[in-house]
Design a protein around this motif. Structure first.
Motif, mmCIF file in Angstrom:
data_model
loop_
_atom_site.group_PDB
_atom_site.id
_atom_site.type_symbol
_atom_site.label_atom_id
_atom_site.label_comp_id
_atom_site.label_asym_id
_atom_site.label_seq_id
_atom_site.Cartn_x
_atom_site.Cartn_y
_atom_site.Cartn_z
ATOM 1 N N ARG A 27 15.795 2.522 -6.112
ATOM 2 C CA ARG A 27 16.408 3.659 -6.805
ATOM 3 C C ARG A 27 15.662 4.964 -6.501
ATOM 4 N N ASP A 28 14.372 4.860 -6.273
ATOM 5 C CA ASP A 28 13.585 6.053 -5.952
ATOM 6 C C ASP A 28 13.553 6.367 -4.465
ATOM 7 N N GLY A 29 14.312 5.611 -3.670
ATOM 8 C CA GLY A 29 14.512 5.961 -2.278
ATOM 9 C C GLY A 29 13.493 5.428 -1.295
ATOM 10 N N ALA A 30 12.581 4.571 -1.747
ATOM 11 C CA ALA A 30 11.587 4.013 -0.822
ATOM 12 C C ALA A 30 12.203 2.881 -0.005
ATOM 13 N N GLU A 31 11.706 2.714 1.199
ATOM 14 C CA GLU A 31 12.091 1.588 2.055
ATOM 15 C C GLU A 31 11.327 0.349 1.612
ATOM 16 N N ILE A 32 11.978 -0.827 1.671
ATOM 17 C CA ILE A 32 11.335 -2.071 1.240
ATOM 18 C C ILE A 32 11.290 -3.052 2.396
ATOM 19 N N ARG A 33 10.136 -3.675 2.576
ATOM 20 C CA ARG A 33 9.985 -4.778 3.535
ATOM 21 C C ARG A 33 9.601 -6.013 2.718
ATOM 22 N N LEU A 34 10.511 -6.988 2.621
ATOM 23 C CA LEU A 34 10.237 -8.214 1.876
ATOM 24 C C LEU A 34 9.473 -9.200 2.750
ATOM 25 N N TYR A 35 8.607 -9.992 2.111
ATOM 26 C CA TYR A 35 7.856 -11.003 2.857
ATOM 27 C C TYR A 35 7.752 -12.288 2.031
ATOM 28 N N ASP A 36 7.443 -13.378 2.712
ATOM 29 C CA ASP A 36 7.253 -14.684 2.079
ATOM 30 C C ASP A 36 5.771 -14.836 1.750
ATOM 31 N N ARG A 37 5.427 -14.813 0.453
ATOM 32 C CA ARG A 37 4.012 -14.828 0.072
ATOM 33 C C ARG A 37 3.315 -16.138 0.420
ATOM 34 N N GLU A 38 4.077 -17.200 0.678
ATOM 35 C CA GLU A 38 3.478 -18.493 1.040
ATOM 36 C C GLU A 38 3.118 -18.563 2.523
ATOM 37 N N HIS A 39 3.808 -17.786 3.353
ATOM 38 C CA HIS A 39 3.620 -17.937 4.797
ATOM 39 C C HIS A 39 3.288 -16.647 5.526
ATOM 40 N N GLU A 40 3.349 -15.510 4.848
ATOM 41 C CA GLU A 40 3.060 -14.240 5.502
ATOM 42 C C GLU A 40 1.979 -13.490 4.736
ATOM 43 N N SER A 41 1.281 -12.608 5.449
ATOM 44 C CA SER A 41 0.228 -11.800 4.835
ATOM 45 C C SER A 41 0.746 -10.390 4.610
ATOM 46 N N ARG A 42 0.773 -9.962 3.353
ATOM 47 C CA ARG A 42 1.236 -8.608 3.060
ATOM 48 C C ARG A 42 0.280 -7.574 3.640
ATOM 49 N N GLU A 43 -1.007 -7.906 3.648
ATOM 50 C CA GLU A 43 -1.990 -6.985 4.198
ATOM 51 C C GLU A 43 -1.749 -6.749 5.691
ATOM 52 N N GLU A 44 -1.454 -7.819 6.439
ATOM 53 C CA GLU A 44 -1.207 -7.685 7.871
ATOM 54 C C GLU A 44 0.063 -6.888 8.133
ATOM 55 N N ILE A 45 1.109 -7.174 7.361
ATOM 56 C CA ILE A 45 2.363 -6.442 7.531
ATOM 57 C C ILE A 45 2.158 -4.966 7.242
ATOM 58 N N ALA A 46 1.471 -4.660 6.142
ATOM 59 C CA ALA A 46 1.247 -3.270 5.769
ATOM 60 C C ALA A 46 0.405 -2.547 6.815
ATOM 61 N N ALA A 47 -0.620 -3.235 7.349
ATOM 62 C CA ALA A 47 -1.463 -2.616 8.380
ATOM 63 C C ALA A 47 -0.650 -2.300 9.639
ATOM 64 N N GLU A 48 0.214 -3.224 10.037
ATOM 65 C CA GLU A 48 1.063 -2.998 11.212
ATOM 66 C C GLU A 48 1.988 -1.812 11.007
ATOM 67 N N GLU A 49 2.612 -1.750 9.845
ATOM 68 C CA GLU A 49 3.552 -0.654 9.559
ATOM 69 C C GLU A 49 2.816 0.685 9.460
ATOM 70 N N THR A 50 1.627 0.670 8.903
ATOM 71 C CA THR A 50 0.847 1.899 8.784
ATOM 72 C C THR A 50 0.510 2.467 10.152
ATOM 73 N N GLU A 51 0.068 1.583 11.041
ATOM 74 C CA GLU A 51 -0.289 2.027 12.392
ATOM 75 C C GLU A 51 0.944 2.522 13.146
ATOM 76 N N LYS A 52 2.034 1.788 13.027
ATOM 77 C CA LYS A 52 3.259 2.135 13.746
ATOM 78 C C LYS A 52 3.787 3.498 13.313
ATOM 79 N N ARG A 53 3.684 3.814 12.035
ATOM 80 C CA ARG A 53 4.245 5.043 11.499
ATOM 81 C C ARG A 53 3.252 6.209 11.471
ATOM 82 N N GLY A 54 1.959 5.902 11.647
ATOM 83 C CA GLY A 54 0.952 6.935 11.473
ATOM 84 C C GLY A 54 0.826 7.356 10.026
ATOM 85 N N ALA A 55 1.202 6.434 9.125
ATOM 86 C CA ALA A 55 1.234 6.723 7.688
ATOM 87 C C ALA A 55 -0.126 6.463 7.051
#
Length: 328
Positions: A117-145
């Motif tokens: 509702r506040d307009g943010a983009e969402i990336r869903l992940y499987d907490r049993e098989h994926e690392s949120r930290e790794e996903i966030a780090a990849e997205e941060t680097e890719k976007r320069g965010a």
């Protein structure tokens, strides 16, 4: 304040001034029926009534206010099961910044909807098989965010601590001195910031963590004077505070500022949610009700018969889950 420096009481006071006009001054409530159950005089700091339904908007806004114009243009990335996600999404919207939130696929629907509702983009992940930290780090680097952690950041801690400054001011205005405060603890950003903030009014206050008993890393860590980690796969209805262990910065603060820990089972937390609805007319989510449950059912011996502050930290509960809990 250096990025990894421990925040101070002055940093929290500065954050409280900085956040004036950006966040709500939430009320403090009392109830005689709950006092009787607890065997103490309870004062409720209602952060469940905060913008976005939790205290998280405080730290998120304080952190985003530190970004340069160039950093704001690139946006932010965060990972959260919900309340930090909503805080970041709202703060980013307020400052017209792009935001990506990495959220578990089983996050409460009401929290996912709030982020969207506040307009943010969402990336869903499987907490049993994926690392949120790794996903966030990849997205941060890719976007320069800029990556905005949920608790282990000095500006986040200082921002959350503005709730403690408010609480101290409100108790001073009520001409009342608290003897103890009970507050939920996940990563520890709220409780350590709150301790820094409230101690500007009363340096002798005793502050206790509140957790579900199956996920009591803070209680065990404080007892052992070292960081204890929850066993993999441990679960609780308190989705908002299920971190593996205290953070690096929050532990360095907490071991000096906190008196000890309390913990109760999920059934007691559900009972606390029902009692909050019945007596305070408040909707409180499971993680937000942990402190109330501990005040009612696991009050430290030293706090019995005393004046005790209780932080109701969030109110973003899934409607279907809440209906079931109220009906039990």
């Amino acid at each position: 304040m250096a990025t990894e420096a421990l925040p101070t009481g002055q940093d929290v006071l500065n954050a409280a001034r900085r956040l004036h006009g950006h966040v709500l001054r939430t009320p403090v409530l009392r109830n005689d029926a709950l006092d009787e159950i607890a065997g103490a005089k309870l004062w409720f700091k209602c952060e469940n009534l905060q913008t976005t339904g939790s205290f998280k908007i405080r730290g998120a806004t304080n952190r985003l206010l530190q970004l340069s114009p160039a950093q704001r243009e690139k946006g932010v990335v965060a990972f959260s099961s919900g309340n930090h996600a909503q805080g970041i999404a709202r703060a980013a919207k307020n400052f017209r910044m792009p935001a990506l939130i990495v959220m578990p696929s089983d996050a409460p629907a009401i929290k996912v909807e709030g982020v969207r509702r506040d307009g943010a983009e969402i990336r869903l992940y499987d907490r049993e098989h994926e690392s949120r930290e790794e996903i966030a780090a990849e997205e941060t680097e890719k976007r320069g965010a800029t990556l905005v952690p949920s608790f282990d950041d000095p500006y986040i801690i200082a921002g959350q601590g503005s709730a403690g400054v408010e609480f101290g001011q409100q108790m001073r205005d009520a001409n009342t001195q608290l003897d103890h405060i009970i507050c939920c603890a996940g990563g520890g950003g709220l409780i350590t910031g709150l301790a820094l903030g409230y101690r500007q009014f009363d340096p002798d206050i005793s502050i206790w963590t509140a957790e579900p008993e199956a996920h009591d890393d803070w209680r065990r860590s404080l007892a052992a004077d070292r960081i204890e980690v929850n066993a993999p796969g441990t679960r609780s209805i308190c989705d908002a505070i299920l971190t593996p262990s205290p953070g690096k910065l929050t532990w360095a603060l907490g071991r000096e500022l906190l008196a000890g820990g309390c913990a109760v089972c999920d059934d007691r937390i559900e009972e606390a949610m029902r009692l909050a609805f019945r007596h305070l007319k408040l909707v409180v989510e499971p993680g937000g009700a942990a402190a109330l449950a501990c005040a009612l059912f696991d009050l430290p011996e030293a706090a019995k018969g005393k004046s005790v502050g209780v932080v109701l930290s969030g109110g973003n509960v899934d409607p279907a889950q809440y209906a079931r809990i109220l009906a039990d």
